[in-house]
Design a protein around this motif. Structure first.
Motif, PDB file in Angstrom:
ATOM      1  N   ILE A  11       1.765  74.293  54.392  1.00 41.79           N
ATOM      2  CA  ILE A  11       2.684  75.345  54.831  1.00 41.79           C
ATOM      3  C   ILE A  11       1.884  76.536  55.329  1.00 41.79           C
ATOM      4  O   ILE A  11       0.961  76.999  54.659  1.00 41.79           O
ATOM      5  CB  ILE A  11       3.579  75.811  53.665  1.00 41.79           C
ATOM      6  N   PHE A  12       2.252  77.036  56.486  1.00 38.83           N
ATOM      7  CA  PHE A  12       1.638  78.225  57.074  1.00 38.83           C
ATOM      8  C   PHE A  12       2.759  79.236  57.270  1.00 38.83           C
ATOM      9  O   PHE A  12       3.767  78.935  57.894  1.00 38.83           O
ATOM     10  CB  PHE A  12       1.011  77.851  58.424  1.00 38.83           C
ATOM     11  N   LEU A  13       2.588  80.440  56.722  1.00 40.49           N
ATOM     12  CA  LEU A  13       3.569  81.506  56.896  1.00 40.49           C
ATOM     13  C   LEU A  13       2.864  82.754  57.389  1.00 40.49           C
ATOM     14  O   LEU A  13       1.731  83.045  56.986  1.00 40.49           O
ATOM     15  CB  LEU A  13       4.256  81.861  55.577  1.00 40.49           C
ATOM     16  N   ALA A  23      -0.322  82.494  66.158  1.00 39.84           N
ATOM     17  CA  ALA A  23      -0.519  81.821  64.877  1.00 39.84           C
ATOM     18  C   ALA A  23       0.231  80.494  64.830  1.00 39.84           C
ATOM     19  O   ALA A  23      -0.208  79.559  64.154  1.00 39.84           O
ATOM     20  CB  ALA A  23      -0.106  82.721  63.719  1.00 39.84           C
ATOM     21  N   ASP A  24       1.340  80.391  65.561  1.00 37.03           N
ATOM     22  CA  ASP A  24       2.065  79.122  65.611  1.00 37.03           C
ATOM     23  C   ASP A  24       1.192  78.021  66.206  1.00 37.03           C
ATOM     24  O   ASP A  24       1.152  76.895  65.709  1.00 37.03           O
ATOM     25  CB  ASP A  24       3.377  79.274  66.378  1.00 37.03           C
ATOM     26  N   TYR A  35       5.688  75.556  59.414  1.00 42.92           N
ATOM     27  CA  TYR A  35       5.280  76.868  59.911  1.00 42.92           C
ATOM     28  C   TYR A  35       6.491  77.787  59.911  1.00 42.92           C
ATOM     29  O   TYR A  35       7.567  77.408  60.381  1.00 42.92           O
ATOM     30  CB  TYR A  35       4.706  76.758  61.335  1.00 42.92           C
ATOM     31  N   TYR A  36       6.306  79.006  59.393  1.00 45.62           N
ATOM     32  CA  TYR A  36       7.393  79.979  59.328  1.00 45.62           C
ATOM     33  C   TYR A  36       6.888  81.356  59.724  1.00 45.62           C
ATOM     34  O   TYR A  36       5.746  81.713  59.455  1.00 45.62           O
ATOM     35  CB  TYR A  36       7.975  80.046  57.909  1.00 45.62           C
ATOM     36  N   GLY A  37       7.770  82.125  60.348  1.00 43.37           N
ATOM     37  CA  GLY A  37       7.460  83.493  60.732  1.00 43.37           C
ATOM     38  C   GLY A  37       8.609  84.420  60.388  1.00 43.37           C
ATOM     39  O   GLY A  37       9.580  84.023  59.719  1.00 43.37           O
TER      40      GLY A  37
END
Length: 168
Positions: A11-13, A23-24, A35-37
């Protein structure tokens, strides 16, 4: 990619918008499966103007991570990129204003730093209630020191904290 291939949930936030700093694309290129922003992070605190932040709210990002990992039994690798301590500093709820607010002032930075510290503490405290807490290694670091117009030596500019916390 190695973590994902080894059975880890990846997971990347980031607290800022999904496309901020690309960053995506970095998350995709390095093999993160989730991936979340900012667009994915519901507002949970009483900010004077929730949309005033350019780089998002750390607390909301941490809470989203906790939502995603609640009760998780699989191993995971999570990477989080915060933004609250980057200028311009957005107005914070009154309880975080220890100094007069300033969008680009030392006082604004110190208020934002206090909020960021509180938010991180909330993440760790809430994590203690999760089954994965004792087997998690937390690594905290910064990407740079506070910028500004004052002169800094090379060592001062790149002297950033690094904390490794392994409760189990």
């Amino acid at each position: 990619a190695l973590a994902r291939e080894s059975g880890y949930r990846t997971i990347f936030l980031q607290s800022s918008k999904r496309h901020s700093l690309r960053a995506d694309a970095i998350a995709a290129a390095t093999g993160f499966s989730e991936y979340y922003g900012m667009e994915d992070e519901p507002i949970r605190l009483d900010y004077p103007d929730p949309s005033a932040t350019s780089f998002g709210w750390d607390y909301e990002m941490y809470r989203l991570l906790l939502d995603k990992l609640h009760g998780e039994s699989r191993p995971f690798f999570a990477y989080l990129f915060t933004g609250t301590t980057h200028t311009p500093y957005a107005p914070l709820p009154a309880r975080f204003l220890k100094r007069p607010h300033g969008n680009d002032s030392e006082d604004g930075f110190l208020n934002a730093l206090g909020y960021a510290d509180w938010s991180l503490g909330e993440l760790v405290d809430a994590s203690r209630k999760e089954p994965w807490f004792a087997n998690t290694i937390f690594v905290f670091t910064a990407d740079h020191t506070k910028g500004g117009t004052e002169a800094h030596t090379f060592d001062q500019v790149f002297h950033t904290p690094l904390v490794v916390y392994a409760p189990g």
